[in-house]
Design a protein around this motif. Structure first.
Motif, PDB file in Angstrom:
ATOM      1  N   LYS A  26     -13.156  -8.765  -5.396  1.00  0.00           N
ATOM      2  CA  LYS A  26     -12.938  -7.458  -5.230  1.00  0.00           C
ATOM      3  C   LYS A  26     -13.925  -6.712  -3.515  1.00  0.00           C
ATOM      4  O   LYS A  26     -15.368  -7.639  -3.753  1.00  0.00           O
ATOM      5  CB  LYS A  26     -13.217  -6.637  -6.094  1.00  0.00           C
ATOM      6  CG  LYS A  26     -12.950  -4.739  -5.855  1.00  0.00           C
ATOM      7  CD  LYS A  26     -13.330  -4.039  -6.788  1.00  0.00           C
ATOM      8  CE  LYS A  26     -13.085  -2.037  -6.515  1.00  0.00           C
ATOM      9  NZ  LYS A  26     -12.386  -1.773  -5.829  1.00  0.00           N
ATOM     10  N   GLY A  27     -13.894  -6.786  -2.666  1.00  0.00           N
ATOM     11  CA  GLY A  27     -14.997  -7.086  -1.593  1.00  0.00           C
ATOM     12  C   GLY A  27     -14.706  -8.037  -0.616  1.00  0.00           C
ATOM     13  O   GLY A  27     -15.381  -7.492   0.684  1.00  0.00           O
ATOM     14  N   GLU A  28     -14.257  -8.908  -1.351  1.00  0.00           N
ATOM     15  CA  GLU A  28     -13.975 -10.849   0.211  1.00  0.00           C
ATOM     16  C   GLU A  28     -13.092  -9.491   0.812  1.00  0.00           C
ATOM     17  O   GLU A  28     -12.189  -9.029   1.755  1.00  0.00           O
ATOM     18  CB  GLU A  28     -13.555 -11.401  -0.984  1.00  0.00           C
ATOM     19  CG  GLU A  28     -14.729 -12.735  -1.097  1.00  0.00           C
ATOM     20  CD  GLU A  28     -14.007 -13.502  -1.890  1.00  0.00           C
ATOM     21  OE1 GLU A  28     -14.763 -14.927  -1.334  1.00  0.00           O
ATOM     22  OE2 GLU A  28     -13.352 -13.582  -2.595  1.00  0.00           O
ATOM     23  N   ARG A  29     -13.343 -10.603   2.002  1.00  0.00           N
ATOM     24  CA  ARG A  29     -13.078 -10.352   3.174  1.00  0.00           C
ATOM     25  C   ARG A  29     -13.074 -12.192   3.661  1.00  0.00           C
ATOM     26  O   ARG A  29     -14.236 -12.700   4.162  1.00  0.00           O
ATOM     27  CB  ARG A  29     -14.168  -9.923   4.447  1.00  0.00           C
ATOM     28  CG  ARG A  29     -14.287  -8.331   4.305  1.00  0.00           C
ATOM     29  CD  ARG A  29     -15.255  -7.620   4.279  1.00  0.00           C
ATOM     30  NE  ARG A  29     -16.549  -8.668   3.780  1.00  0.00           N
ATOM     31  CZ  ARG A  29     -18.146  -8.140   3.284  1.00  0.00           C
ATOM     32  NH1 ARG A  29     -18.225  -7.369   4.593  1.00  0.00           N
ATOM     33  NH2 ARG A  29     -18.426  -8.887   2.997  1.00  0.00           N
ATOM     34  N   GLU A 156      -6.530  -0.986  -2.624  1.00  0.00           N
ATOM     35  CA  GLU A 156      -7.228  -1.713  -2.800  1.00  0.00           C
ATOM     36  C   GLU A 156      -7.893  -2.667  -1.926  1.00  0.00           C
ATOM     37  O   GLU A 156      -8.632  -2.920  -1.858  1.00  0.00           O
ATOM     38  CB  GLU A 156      -7.108  -2.026  -4.490  1.00  0.00           C
ATOM     39  CG  GLU A 156      -6.707  -0.482  -5.222  1.00  0.00           C
ATOM     40  CD  GLU A 156      -8.219  -0.739  -5.587  1.00  0.00           C
ATOM     41  OE1 GLU A 156      -9.256  -1.454  -5.456  1.00  0.00           O
ATOM     42  OE2 GLU A 156      -7.855   0.562  -6.288  1.00  0.00           O
ATOM     43  N   ASN A 184     -16.988  -3.000   6.599  1.00  0.00           N
ATOM     44  CA  ASN A 184     -18.419  -2.858   6.110  1.00  0.00           C
ATOM     45  C   ASN A 184     -17.828  -1.829   5.318  1.00  0.00           C
ATOM     46  O   ASN A 184     -19.933  -1.701   4.621  1.00  0.00           O
ATOM     47  CB  ASN A 184     -19.105  -2.100   7.289  1.00  0.00           C
ATOM     48  CG  ASN A 184     -19.980  -3.407   8.715  1.00  0.00           C
ATOM     49  OD1 ASN A 184     -19.934  -4.650   8.018  1.00  0.00           O
ATOM     50  ND2 ASN A 184     -19.690  -2.949   9.570  1.00  0.00           N
ATOM     51  N   GLU A 185     -17.120  -1.606   4.975  1.00  0.00           N
ATOM     52  CA  GLU A 185     -17.160  -0.171   3.905  1.00  0.00           C
ATOM     53  C   GLU A 185     -16.944  -0.835   2.627  1.00  0.00           C
ATOM     54  O   GLU A 185     -16.710  -0.097   1.772  1.00  0.00           O
ATOM     55  CB  GLU A 185     -15.821   1.089   3.951  1.00  0.00           C
ATOM     56  CG  GLU A 185     -16.306   2.157   5.709  1.00  0.00           C
ATOM     57  CD  GLU A 185     -15.427   2.722   6.227  1.00  0.00           C
ATOM     58  OE1 GLU A 185     -14.516   2.235   5.254  1.00  0.00           O
ATOM     59  OE2 GLU A 185     -16.195   3.085   7.529  1.00  0.00           O
ATOM     60  N   GLY A 186     -17.086  -1.739   2.954  1.00  0.00           N
ATOM     61  CA  GLY A 186     -16.635  -3.057   1.118  1.00  0.00           C
ATOM     62  C   GLY A 186     -14.646  -3.300   0.998  1.00  0.00           C
ATOM     63  O   GLY A 186     -14.495  -3.215  -0.424  1.00  0.00           O
ATOM     64  N   MET A 187     -14.286  -2.621   1.979  1.00  0.00           N
ATOM     65  CA  MET A 187     -12.675  -2.878   1.687  1.00  0.00           C
ATOM     66  C   MET A 187     -11.995  -4.654   1.586  1.00  0.00           C
ATOM     67  O   MET A 187     -12.823  -5.481   2.111  1.00  0.00           O
ATOM     68  CB  MET A 187     -11.907  -2.699   3.096  1.00  0.00           C
ATOM     69  CG  MET A 187     -10.603  -3.249   2.500  1.00  0.00           C
ATOM     70  SD  MET A 187      -9.468  -1.778   1.326  1.00  0.00           S
ATOM     71  CE  MET A 187      -9.149  -0.619   2.368  1.00  0.00           C
ATOM     72  N   THR A 188     -11.387  -4.565   0.545  1.00  0.00           N
ATOM     73  CA  THR A 188     -10.901  -6.037   0.249  1.00  0.00           C
ATOM     74  C   THR A 188      -9.945  -6.551   1.370  1.00  0.00           C
ATOM     75  O   THR A 188      -9.344  -5.638   1.965  1.00  0.00           O
ATOM     76  CB  THR A 188     -10.405  -6.516  -1.325  1.00  0.00           C
ATOM     77  OG1 THR A 188     -11.516  -6.100  -2.214  1.00  0.00           O
ATOM     78  CG2 THR A 188     -10.052  -7.949  -1.400  1.00  0.00           C
ATOM     79  N   ASP A 204     -16.479 -13.104   4.669  1.00  0.00           N
ATOM     80  CA  ASP A 204     -17.306 -14.362   3.781  1.00  0.00           C
ATOM     81  C   ASP A 204     -16.115 -15.850   3.386  1.00  0.00           C
ATOM     82  O   ASP A 204     -17.505 -16.783   3.419  1.00  0.00           O
ATOM     83  CB  ASP A 204     -16.739 -14.062   2.191  1.00  0.00           C
ATOM     84  CG  ASP A 204     -17.027 -11.983   2.455  1.00  0.00           C
ATOM     85  OD1 ASP A 204     -18.286 -12.164   2.537  1.00  0.00           O
ATOM     86  OD2 ASP A 204     -17.220 -11.146   1.776  1.00  0.00           O
TER      87      ASP A 204
END
Ligand code: ADP
Ligand code: MG
Length: 240
Positions: A26-29, A156, A184-188, A204
């Protein structure tokens, strides 16, 4: 958030995805790159079942992807997708494009769906174009609408398949800026792109695919500065 295990896919006799293993928190790019024809689009299209795989397991947000249409729909509700060629409905306005699925799929009241769509259009800085048709907008504007339209379903995870490669150079930045904000807002995010500046800024992990396989994956710094495989080195020397 996304788990691909032993994924194999064939188009007829052609083995297009070979034993793909990938897990995305979750939150990984994640940025995916690789030569044309290496299976990047096919892989991300398998995640929301736009393509069917033959072997292996896909799990999205805890839900296994099966043949069950209910399960496929549940996964699609969690996964937004933005394509190279925007895929907006030409006969609907920008606002109508954004509200179509919230109203008809999610059964949201029109007023509420429109108000929320306007918020997302503002976020991608295009609210002033809400009542125009896609054909009246530039490519960069249309792609930002496509991003807003996906966001209207509160996904999500966002999948991007070369979102800037059909754009004129001066429009690439306006789309990448929106994607950087989302990151930057944390979207996966899973992005197929050859915009290596974007990869260096937000990824990431960078994944290199060739001939249906994941050849190499690493954090951007070591990926670009010290690629391990010869195929990665060759690819990077051609695009950088
Ligand atoms: P990429 O996105 O990395 O350019 P694709 O996933 O689009 O690669 O395609 C991978 C390979 O599969 C290519 O050789 C392509 O020609 C082939 N392919 C893609 N879609 C189909 C299809 N629907 N039927 C048969 N072959 C396909
Ligand atoms: Mg592709």
């Amino acid at each position: 958030m996304i788990e691909l295990k032993g994924l194999n896919k064939w188009y007829g006799d052609f083995h297009v995805l070979r034993d793909i293993n990938l897990s995305v928190r979750k939150g990984e790019r994640i940025v995916i790159c690789g030569p044309s024809g290496s299976g990047k689009s096919t892989m991300i299209r398998c995640i929301n079942h736009l393509e069917e795989h033959q072997e292996g397991d896909i799990v999205v947000n805890g839900m296994p992807l099966t043949q069950d249409i209910k399960q496929i729909e549940a996964i699609r509700r969690n996964v937004g997708m933005v394509f190279q060629h925007f895929n907006l409905f030409p006969h609907l306005t920008v606002l109508e494009n954004c509200c179509l699925a919230p109203i008809w799929v999610q059964k949201r009241p029109r007023k509420e769906a429109e108000a929320e769509a306007m918020q997302y259009l503002e976020r991608v800085r295009i609210a002033d174009q809400a009542h125009k048709f896609p054909g009246q907008l530039s490519g960069g504007q249309q792609q930002r609408v496509a991003i807003a339209r996906s966001l209207c379903l509160s996904p999500e995870v966002m999948l991007f398949d070369e979102p800037t490669s059909a754009l004129d150079p001066e429009m690439i930045k306006e789309v990448l800026d929106v994607m950087v904000e989302l990151a930057n807002e944390g979207m996966t995010m899973l992005c197929v792109t050859h915009e290596m500046g974007f990869a260096k800024t937000v990824a990431d992990r960078v994944i290199f695919m060739d001939q249906g396989q994941i050849i190499e994956e690493n954090a951007p710094e070591p990926f670009f500065n010290n690629p391990q495989s010869e195929r990665t080195q060759l690819f990077l020397s051609q695009i950088l």
